[in-house]
Design a protein around this motif. Structure first.
Motif, PDB file in Angstrom:
ATOM      1  N   MET A  16      15.811 -38.213  59.420  1.00 35.01           N
ATOM      2  CA  MET A  16      16.346 -37.802  58.070  1.00 35.01           C
ATOM      3  C   MET A  16      16.251 -36.232  58.073  1.00 35.01           C
ATOM      4  O   MET A  16      15.333 -35.444  58.432  1.00 35.01           O
ATOM      5  N   ILE A  17      17.380 -35.808  57.455  1.00 36.49           N
ATOM      6  CA  ILE A  17      17.508 -34.387  57.430  1.00 36.49           C
ATOM      7  C   ILE A  17      16.701 -33.968  56.014  1.00 36.49           C
ATOM      8  O   ILE A  17      16.645 -34.602  54.886  1.00 36.49           O
ATOM      9  N   ALA A  18      15.902 -32.803  56.266  1.00 41.42           N
ATOM     10  CA  ALA A  18      15.118 -32.387  55.047  1.00 41.42           C
ATOM     11  C   ALA A  18      16.242 -31.890  53.939  1.00 41.42           C
ATOM     12  O   ALA A  18      17.168 -31.274  54.176  1.00 41.42           O
ATOM     13  N   PRO A  19      15.912 -32.313  52.919  1.00 40.52           N
ATOM     14  CA  PRO A  19      16.896 -32.031  51.614  1.00 40.52           C
ATOM     15  C   PRO A  19      16.704 -30.471  51.499  1.00 40.52           C
ATOM     16  O   PRO A  19      15.651 -29.929  51.602  1.00 40.52           O
ATOM     17  N   GLN A  20      17.656 -29.795  50.895  1.00 38.71           N
ATOM     18  CA  GLN A  20      17.857 -28.533  50.488  1.00 38.71           C
ATOM     19  C   GLN A  20      17.385 -28.440  49.050  1.00 38.71           C
ATOM     20  O   GLN A  20      17.766 -29.361  48.137  1.00 38.71           O
ATOM     21  N   HIS A  21      16.806 -27.465  48.596  1.00 44.14           N
ATOM     22  CA  HIS A  21      16.415 -27.438  47.194  1.00 44.14           C
ATOM     23  C   HIS A  21      16.942 -26.050  46.694  1.00 44.14           C
ATOM     24  O   HIS A  21      16.891 -25.147  46.842  1.00 44.14           O
ATOM     25  N   PHE A  22      17.784 -26.415  45.404  1.00 41.94           N
ATOM     26  CA  PHE A  22      18.477 -25.137  44.728  1.00 41.94           C
ATOM     27  C   PHE A  22      17.726 -25.084  43.486  1.00 41.94           C
ATOM     28  O   PHE A  22      17.771 -26.203  42.742  1.00 41.94           O
ATOM     29  N   THR A  23      17.524 -23.794  43.052  1.00 40.71           N
ATOM     30  CA  THR A  23      17.088 -23.485  41.545  1.00 40.71           C
ATOM     31  C   THR A  23      18.281 -22.719  41.146  1.00 40.71           C
ATOM     32  O   THR A  23      18.852 -21.987  41.407  1.00 40.71           O
ATOM     33  N   PHE A  24      18.424 -23.336  39.695  1.00 39.53           N
ATOM     34  CA  PHE A  24      19.449 -22.716  38.913  1.00 39.53           C
ATOM     35  C   PHE A  24      18.632 -22.011  37.826  1.00 39.53           C
ATOM     36  O   PHE A  24      18.026 -22.623  37.219  1.00 39.53           O
ATOM     37  N   VAL A  25      18.751 -20.610  37.874  1.00 35.50           N
ATOM     38  CA  VAL A  25      18.291 -19.857  36.556  1.00 35.50           C
ATOM     39  C   VAL A  25      19.206 -19.842  35.705  1.00 35.50           C
ATOM     40  O   VAL A  25      20.314 -19.116  35.737  1.00 35.50           O
ATOM     41  N   LEU A  26      18.942 -20.567  34.478  1.00 33.84           N
ATOM     42  CA  LEU A  26      20.047 -20.708  33.424  1.00 33.84           C
ATOM     43  C   LEU A  26      19.606 -19.562  32.425  1.00 33.84           C
ATOM     44  O   LEU A  26      18.855 -19.206  31.803  1.00 33.84           O
ATOM     45  N   VAL A  27      20.810 -18.577  32.083  1.00 34.51           N
ATOM     46  CA  VAL A  27      20.489 -17.467  31.417  1.00 34.51           C
ATOM     47  C   VAL A  27      21.154 -18.050  30.129  1.00 34.51           C
ATOM     48  O   VAL A  27      22.454 -18.520  30.012  1.00 34.51           O
ATOM     49  N   GLU A  28      20.644 -17.422  28.920  1.00 36.00           N
ATOM     50  CA  GLU A  28      21.099 -17.811  27.544  1.00 36.00           C
ATOM     51  C   GLU A  28      22.816 -17.634  27.467  1.00 36.00           C
ATOM     52  O   GLU A  28      23.110 -16.619  28.136  1.00 36.00           O
ATOM     53  N   GLU A  29      23.141 -18.595  26.845  1.00 31.37           N
ATOM     54  CA  GLU A  29      24.812 -18.734  26.598  1.00 31.37           C
ATOM     55  C   GLU A  29      25.590 -18.705  28.036  1.00 31.37           C
ATOM     56  O   GLU A  29      26.592 -18.380  28.236  1.00 31.37           O
ATOM     57  N   PHE A  30      24.840 -19.439  28.701  1.00 29.88           N
ATOM     58  CA  PHE A  30      25.589 -19.765  30.269  1.00 29.88           C
ATOM     59  C   PHE A  30      26.685 -20.548  30.049  1.00 29.88           C
ATOM     60  O   PHE A  30      27.041 -21.259  28.888  1.00 29.88           O
ATOM     61  N   SER A  31      27.336 -20.703  31.106  1.00 27.33           N
ATOM     62  CA  SER A  31      28.586 -21.542  31.035  1.00 27.33           C
ATOM     63  C   SER A  31      28.326 -23.031  31.366  1.00 27.33           C
ATOM     64  O   SER A  31      27.839 -23.433  32.419  1.00 27.33           O
ATOM     65  N   HIS A  32      28.596 -24.014  30.496  1.00 23.13           N
ATOM     66  CA  HIS A  32      28.224 -25.301  30.757  1.00 23.13           C
ATOM     67  C   HIS A  32      29.243 -25.994  31.908  1.00 23.13           C
ATOM     68  O   HIS A  32      28.794 -26.734  32.571  1.00 23.13           O
ATOM     69  N   LEU A  33      30.332 -25.488  31.747  1.00 21.50           N
ATOM     70  CA  LEU A  33      31.546 -25.949  32.655  1.00 21.50           C
ATOM     71  C   LEU A  33      30.908 -25.702  34.047  1.00 21.50           C
ATOM     72  O   LEU A  33      31.045 -26.329  35.023  1.00 21.50           O
TER      73      LEU A  33
END
Length: 316
Positions: A1-18
Motif C-alpha cells: 500500500m502507498i503511504a498517504p501524503q499529508h497536506f496541511t492547509f494554513v487558513l488565514v482569516e478571510e480566506f477564500s471558501h471556494l
C-alpha cells in the motif's frame, strides 16, 4: 500500500471558501475512487481553534501555528485583505517550516504573503488576477505569470477559485496517474481541467467573439505599454496596418476608439493600484502613463465621478 501524503492547509482569516473547497475535495474524491487513503489533510489557523472565511463561514481547525504536524506539503490559503492578516506569528512559522525543508505552497492570494518574506524571489508565481497590478508594483523581483497555477517551482502557487482544483488534479496525476486524475475531475463534473499555462481570465476572443489577429495584437501592445503609452499610429505601425484600419477594427468589434480603449485600460489599472496599494497618487499616475498627478486626477474624476484620493477614502 502507498503511504498517504499529508497536506496541511494554513487558513488565514478571510480566506477564500471556494479555493478551500477546490483544494480539499479533489483529495477526498481521490481517496474515495481509489479505495485507498492516498491523502490525509489537516487545517491550521493562528488561534488554533477556527478560521473565518470571506463569506462568514467558520471552519474548525486541528492545529495552531505552534503545533503544526509534520507534513508532505503545507499550503497557505488566504483571500481578501491578506495584508491585514500578515502577522509575525504567521511569518515565523513559514520561515521555520522552510528551514525544516517542508514544501510550502500558496493558494489564491497566499502568494502575496510568501512574496513579502522573499520566498518567491526569482521564481514564477501565480496569484488571483485582481492582485496582479499591485503585486507587480510591490514585488518586481518575482516573475508573476497569468497562469492558473505554477507547479514547476519550489513553491507551488495557484491563483484561487477553481484554479486550485486544477493544481490538485495536476498533483493527483503526477502522484497517481492520469486515469485517477480524470476520474476525480469527472466525479466533480469538472470537464475543463486546465494545464498550468492556461491564462486566468477569459480571453479577449472568448469575451467578445473576436478572431481578428490585428485587434488582438493591438490590445496586447496596449497592455504591455501602460507606463509609456504608444499612440494609435505607433501601435498600427508596429502591427503592420494603417491607423485608419485600426480605428475601424476598434469601432467594429468593441464600439470604441483605440484612444479611448487604451485610456480605459490605464484607468482600470490605476483604480486597482489605488484600491490595493499604499502608493501615492503621483506614483500611480506615473505607473499608468500620466505625466502629472493633476492630469491624472482630472481624467480619473471624469471617468469614475470621484478624485483618486476620494476613491481610496471610500474603501478605508
Amino acid at each position: 500500500m502507498i503511504a498517504p501524503q499529508h497536506f496541511t492547509f494554513v487558513l488565514v482569516e478571510e480566506f477564500s471558501h471556494l479555493a478551500f473547497s477546490c483544494a480539499v475535495e479533489p483529495l477526498r474524491i481521490a481517496n474515495l475512487l481509489s479505495g485507498e487513503t492516498l491523502y490525509r489533510w489537516s487545517f491550521a489557523s493562528e488561534d488554533g481553534k477556527s478560521a473565518t472565511c470571506s463569506n462568514g463561514s467558520v471552519t474548525l481547525v486541528h492545529h495552531g501555528l505552534e503545533t503544526l504536524p509534520k507534513c508532505d506539503r503545507l499550503f497557505l490559503l488566504s483571500g481578501i485583505n491578506m495584508r491585514a492578516h500578515l502577522t509575525k506569528p504567521l511569518m515565523t512559522v513559514l520561515r521555520r517550516e522552510a528551514r525544516h525543508g517542508t514544501p510550502i505552497g500558496a493558494l489564491c492570494s497566499g502568494a502575496w504573503i510568501l512574496a513579502e518574506d522573499g520566498f518567491l524571489n526569482g521564481m514564477k508565481a501565480a496569484i488571483h488576477w485582481e492582485f496582479h497590478d499591485s503585486f507587480m508594483e510591490r514585488f518586481p523581483e518575482v516573475n508573476l505569470v497569468r497562469n492558473v497555477f505554477v507547479a514547476d517551482e519550489r513553491h507551488l502557487t495557484a491563483s484561487g477559485g477553481t484554479a486550485t482544483a486544477d493544481l490538485m488534479l495536476h498533483l493527483i496525476e503526477r502522484d497517481h496517474g492520469a486515469d485517477l486524475s480524470m476520474a476525480v475531475a469527472d466525479q466533480m463534473v469538472y470537464s475543463a481541467a486546465r494545464e498550468a499555462t492556461a491564462a486566468q481570465r477569459v480571453s479577449l476572443q472568448s469575451r467578445n467573439g473576436i478572431r481578428n489577429v490585428h485587434l488582438t495584437r493591438a490590445i496586447q501592445r496596449m497592455r504591455e505599454t501602460i507606463e509609456e503609452p504608444l499612440s494609435p499610429a505607433q501601435i498600427a505601425a508596429e502591427i503592420g496596418i494603417s491607423t485608419r484600419q485600426l480605428e475601424r477594427l476598434f469601432g467594429k468589434f468593441l464600439n470604441t476608439s483605440p484612444k479611448k480603449y487604451f485610456m480605459d485600460l490605464r484607468l482600470e489599472r490605476a483604480r486597482h493600484l489605488l484600491i490595493q496599494t499604499e502608493a501615492s497618487v503621483i506614483e500611480i499616475a506615473l505607473a499608468c502613463g500620466f505625466e502629472s498627478s493633476g492630469h491624472f486626477s482630472r481624467v480619473y474624476r471624469a471617468a469614475y465621478g470621484v478624485a483618486p484620493m476620494q476613491q481610496r477614502g471610500r474603501l478605508s
